[in-house]
Design a protein around this motif. Structure first.
Motif, PDB file in Angstrom:
ATOM      1  N   ARG A 155       0.844  -1.196   0.000  1.00 53.54           N
ATOM      2  CA  ARG A 155       0.000   0.000   0.000  1.00 53.54           C
ATOM      3  C   ARG A 155       0.878   1.243   0.000  1.00 53.54           C
ATOM      4  NH1 ARG A 155      -4.819   1.133   4.344  1.00 53.54           N
ATOM      5  NH2 ARG A 155      -5.761  -0.464   3.022  1.00 53.54           N
ATOM      6  N   ILE A 156       0.463   2.245  -0.783  1.00 54.62           N
ATOM      7  CA  ILE A 156       1.123   3.539  -0.780  1.00 54.62           C
ATOM      8  C   ILE A 156       0.246   4.540  -0.034  1.00 54.62           C
ATOM      9  CG2 ILE A 156       1.871   5.500  -2.184  1.00 54.62           C
ATOM     10  CD1 ILE A 156       3.828   3.228  -2.320  1.00 54.62           C
ATOM     11  N   ASN A 157       0.634   4.858   1.189  1.00 58.20           N
ATOM     12  CA  ASN A 157      -0.011   5.962   1.902  1.00 58.20           C
ATOM     13  C   ASN A 157       0.510   7.253   1.295  1.00 58.20           C
ATOM     14  OD1 ASN A 157      -1.403   4.444   4.212  1.00 58.20           O
ATOM     15  ND2 ASN A 157       0.698   3.687   4.346  1.00 58.20           N
ATOM     16  N   GLN A 158      -0.390   8.195   0.974  1.00 58.78           N
ATOM     17  CA  GLN A 158       0.044   9.374   0.235  1.00 58.78           C
ATOM     18  C   GLN A 158      -0.615  10.670   0.706  1.00 58.78           C
ATOM     19  OE1 GLN A 158      -0.931   8.565  -3.887  1.00 58.78           O
ATOM     20  NE2 GLN A 158      -3.113   8.361  -3.480  1.00 58.78           N
ATOM     21  N   ASN A 175      12.288  16.084   0.695  1.00 60.79           N
ATOM     22  CA  ASN A 175      11.129  16.699   1.345  1.00 60.79           C
ATOM     23  C   ASN A 175      10.770  15.989   2.653  1.00 60.79           C
ATOM     24  OD1 ASN A 175       7.910  16.599   1.626  1.00 60.79           O
ATOM     25  ND2 ASN A 175       8.517  18.585   0.803  1.00 60.79           N
ATOM     26  N   PRO A 176      10.658  16.701   3.777  1.00 60.05           N
ATOM     27  CA  PRO A 176      10.395  16.058   5.078  1.00 60.05           C
ATOM     28  C   PRO A 176       9.088  15.269   5.112  1.00 60.05           C
ATOM     29  CG  PRO A 176      11.175  18.301   5.401  1.00 60.05           C
ATOM     30  CD  PRO A 176      10.928  18.152   3.934  1.00 60.05           C
ATOM     31  N   GLU A 177       8.023  15.808   4.520  1.00 54.99           N
ATOM     32  CA  GLU A 177       6.744  15.094   4.529  1.00 54.99           C
ATOM     33  C   GLU A 177       6.838  13.810   3.709  1.00 54.99           C
ATOM     34  OE1 GLU A 177       7.019  18.378   3.971  1.00 54.99           O
ATOM     35  OE2 GLU A 177       6.150  19.089   5.861  1.00 54.99           O
ATOM     36  N   ALA A 178       7.480  13.913   2.558  1.00 56.65           N
ATOM     37  CA  ALA A 178       7.655  12.727   1.728  1.00 56.65           C
ATOM     38  C   ALA A 178       8.564  11.709   2.403  1.00 56.65           C
ATOM     39  CB  ALA A 178       8.222  13.126   0.362  1.00 56.65           C
ATOM     40  N   GLN A 179       9.584  12.173   3.094  1.00 52.16           N
ATOM     41  CA  GLN A 179      10.469  11.267   3.830  1.00 52.16           C
ATOM     42  C   GLN A 179       9.678  10.419   4.823  1.00 52.16           C
ATOM     43  OE1 GLN A 179      13.197  13.965   5.667  1.00 52.16           O
ATOM     44  NE2 GLN A 179      14.300  14.442   3.772  1.00 52.16           N
ATOM     45  N   ALA A 180       8.821  11.085   5.590  1.00 49.30           N
ATOM     46  CA  ALA A 180       8.025  10.375   6.592  1.00 49.30           C
ATOM     47  C   ALA A 180       7.071   9.388   5.936  1.00 49.30           C
ATOM     48  CB  ALA A 180       7.257  11.378   7.445  1.00 49.30           C
ATOM     49  N   GLY A 209      14.845  10.700  -5.475  1.00 48.72           N
ATOM     50  CA  GLY A 209      13.607  11.469  -5.364  1.00 48.72           C
ATOM     51  C   GLY A 209      12.412  10.550  -5.222  1.00 48.72           C
ATOM     52  N   THR A 210      12.433   9.728  -4.197  1.00 47.34           N
ATOM     53  CA  THR A 210      11.475   8.626  -4.089  1.00 47.34           C
ATOM     54  C   THR A 210      10.044   9.054  -3.802  1.00 47.34           C
ATOM     55  OG1 THR A 210      11.224   6.380  -3.191  1.00 47.34           O
ATOM     56  CG2 THR A 210      11.755   8.142  -1.613  1.00 47.34           C
ATOM     57  N   GLY A 211       9.831  10.239  -3.223  1.00 45.45           N
ATOM     58  CA  GLY A 211       8.463  10.674  -2.913  1.00 45.45           C
ATOM     59  C   GLY A 211       7.809   9.748  -1.909  1.00 45.45           C
ATOM     60  N   THR A 212       6.714   9.124  -2.305  1.00 46.01           N
ATOM     61  CA  THR A 212       6.007   8.185  -1.434  1.00 46.01           C
ATOM     62  C   THR A 212       6.735   6.858  -1.278  1.00 46.01           C
ATOM     63  OG1 THR A 212       4.740   7.305  -3.303  1.00 46.01           O
ATOM     64  CG2 THR A 212       3.732   9.112  -2.033  1.00 46.01           C
ATOM     65  N   GLY A 213       7.760   6.641  -2.105  1.00 42.72           N
ATOM     66  CA  GLY A 213       8.444   5.347  -2.104  1.00 42.72           C
ATOM     67  C   GLY A 213       7.896   4.384  -3.132  1.00 42.72           C
ATOM     68  N   LEU A 214       7.018   4.859  -4.005  1.00 41.61           N
ATOM     69  CA  LEU A 214       6.351   3.996  -4.978  1.00 41.61           C
ATOM     70  C   LEU A 214       7.330   3.193  -5.819  1.00 41.61           C
ATOM     71  CD1 LEU A 214       3.920   3.033  -6.688  1.00 41.61           C
ATOM     72  CD2 LEU A 214       4.222   5.102  -8.074  1.00 41.61           C
ATOM     73  N   LEU A 215       8.261   3.858  -6.486  1.00 39.03           N
ATOM     74  CA  LEU A 215       9.170   3.143  -7.388  1.00 39.03           C
ATOM     75  C   LEU A 215      10.047   2.163  -6.629  1.00 39.03           C
ATOM     76  CD1 LEU A 215      10.270   6.058  -9.758  1.00 39.03           C
ATOM     77  CD2 LEU A 215       8.509   4.328 -10.148  1.00 39.03           C
ATOM     78  N   LEU A 267      16.002   4.279   3.436  1.00 39.92           N
ATOM     79  CA  LEU A 267      15.758   5.666   3.052  1.00 39.92           C
ATOM     80  C   LEU A 267      16.896   6.560   3.511  1.00 39.92           C
ATOM     81  CD1 LEU A 267      13.749   7.800   1.906  1.00 39.92           C
ATOM     82  CD2 LEU A 267      12.919   8.062   4.264  1.00 39.92           C
ATOM     83  N   HIS A 268      17.370   7.417   2.605  1.00 44.46           N
ATOM     84  CA  HIS A 268      18.348   8.447   2.935  1.00 44.46           C
ATOM     85  C   HIS A 268      17.615   9.788   2.904  1.00 44.46           C
ATOM     86  CE1 HIS A 268      21.663   5.578   2.490  1.00 44.46           C
ATOM     87  NE2 HIS A 268      21.064   5.157   1.391  1.00 44.46           N
ATOM     88  N   PRO A 269      17.265  10.346   4.072  1.00 40.27           N
ATOM     89  CA  PRO A 269      16.459  11.575   4.123  1.00 40.27           C
ATOM     90  C   PRO A 269      17.303  12.831   3.954  1.00 40.27           C
ATOM     91  CG  PRO A 269      16.837  10.772   6.340  1.00 40.27           C
ATOM     92  CD  PRO A 269      17.505   9.787   5.418  1.00 40.27           C
ATOM     93  N   MET A 270      17.688  13.100   2.722  1.00 38.61           N
ATOM     94  CA  MET A 270      18.601  14.222   2.452  1.00 38.61           C
ATOM     95  C   MET A 270      18.608  14.500   0.957  1.00 38.61           C
ATOM     96  SD  MET A 270      22.209  12.120   2.894  1.00 38.61           S
ATOM     97  CE  MET A 270      21.652  11.395   4.443  1.00 38.61           C
ATOM     98  N   PRO A 271      19.149  15.656   0.554  1.00 37.89           N
ATOM     99  CA  PRO A 271      19.313  15.942  -0.872  1.00 37.89           C
ATOM    100  C   PRO A 271      20.321  14.984  -1.503  1.00 37.89           C
ATOM    101  CG  PRO A 271      19.561  17.939   0.454  1.00 37.89           C
ATOM    102  CD  PRO A 271      19.586  16.785   1.401  1.00 37.89           C
ATOM    103  N   LEU A 272      20.177  14.743  -2.790  1.00 37.33           N
ATOM    104  CA  LEU A 272      21.127  13.887  -3.496  1.00 37.33           C
ATOM    105  C   LEU A 272      22.538  14.444  -3.392  1.00 37.33           C
ATOM    106  CD1 LEU A 272      21.618  11.467  -5.412  1.00 37.33           C
ATOM    107  CD2 LEU A 272      21.291  13.065  -7.327  1.00 37.33           C
TER     108      LEU A 272
END
Length: 238
Positions: free
Chosen positions: A12-15, A69-74, A45-51, A91-96
């Motif tokens: 499931r993708i929570n979004q 993005n902090p919200e997308a990271q969470a 740039g995973t966003g929700t983590g879908l890919l 997950l690496h919560p930071m800019p590339l």
């Protein structure tokens, strides 16, 4: 109001906290990239983590993801932890650009659905602007990272609109990465091409292969057999 989640067959993708929701072209992308033999994959740039989740389902690889993005990271972290492949997802919560400074890994597959609107007008939504417009993540950043961290026989995959795909191709060639395959994604048979899925390697090619995928039949309603076969392992409706 958009759904707070998108249910796939195996995850499931929570979004609800992400500006960019699950969309059809991203699902095509996640199902199309070749990952069966990959041992380590990076989603930029995973966003929700879908890919990341889609390729985790189809491989035994360690799948890493970068998100600014902090919200997308969470949201991505939640989706990773609730999946069956949590132990293989990181997950690496930071800019590339920051991740690149300490990354010592080589990746068999690097994939990205990056911010892509180079010149279009921005909206009043700052989160959507960050997700859709080049700024925090530039094409050059992706190419620089790939030069250093894509394995010798690895593949870089990009999902972009046609004009931006052509621009990225020019930059890639100038930086020693070569387009070997393009899948053109059309809304329907006889319809508009909305995205290019590009595959890059370090090996020069005389001419890139070209393919096409129509999401729906000419009636604009019925899914094509090609699309159905590609998404069969993911979509509940198939």
């Amino acid at each position: 109001m958009p759904n707070t989640y998108f249910q796939f067959k195996q995850f499931r993708i929570n979004q609800d906290q992400c500006a960019m929701k699950v969309c059809t072209d991203s699902c095509v992308f996640g199902a199309y990239v070749e990952v069966a033999q990959a041992k380590r994959i990076l989603d930029i740039g995973t966003g929700t983590g879908l890919l990341a989740l889609m390729v985790a389902q189809r491989s035994e690889a360690v799948v890493e993801a970068v998100e600014i993005n902090p919200e997308a990271q969470a949201q991505a972290l939640q989706n990773f932890q609730e999946s069956s492949w949590a132990e293989r997802l990181k997950l690496h919560p930071m800019p590339l650009q920051e991740f690149a400074k300490t990354c010592a890994q080589q990746y068999d597959v690097i994939l990205s659905n990056p911010p892509f609107f180079l010149a279009s007008l921005k909206s009043d939504d700052a989160a959507k602007n960050s997700a859709k417009h080049t700024g925090d993540l530039l094409f050059e950043d992706i190419l620089t990272f790939a030069q250093q961290h894509l394995s010798k026989e690895g593949k870089l995959y990009l999902l972009l609109p046609p004009a931006e795909a052509a621009h990225f191709g020019e930059l890639a060639k100038a930086n020693g990465l070569y387009l070997c395959d393009t899948l053109e994604v059309y809304t329907r048979t006889g319809g508009k091409c909305i995205r290019h899925i590009q595959t890059y390697t370090f090996r020069p090619t005389s001419a890139a292969k070209g393919h096409a995928l129509d999401i729906r039949e000419a009636d604009g309603t019925t899914y094509t057999a090609h699309f159905t076969a590609l998404l069969r392992d993911y979509y509940l409706i198939f």
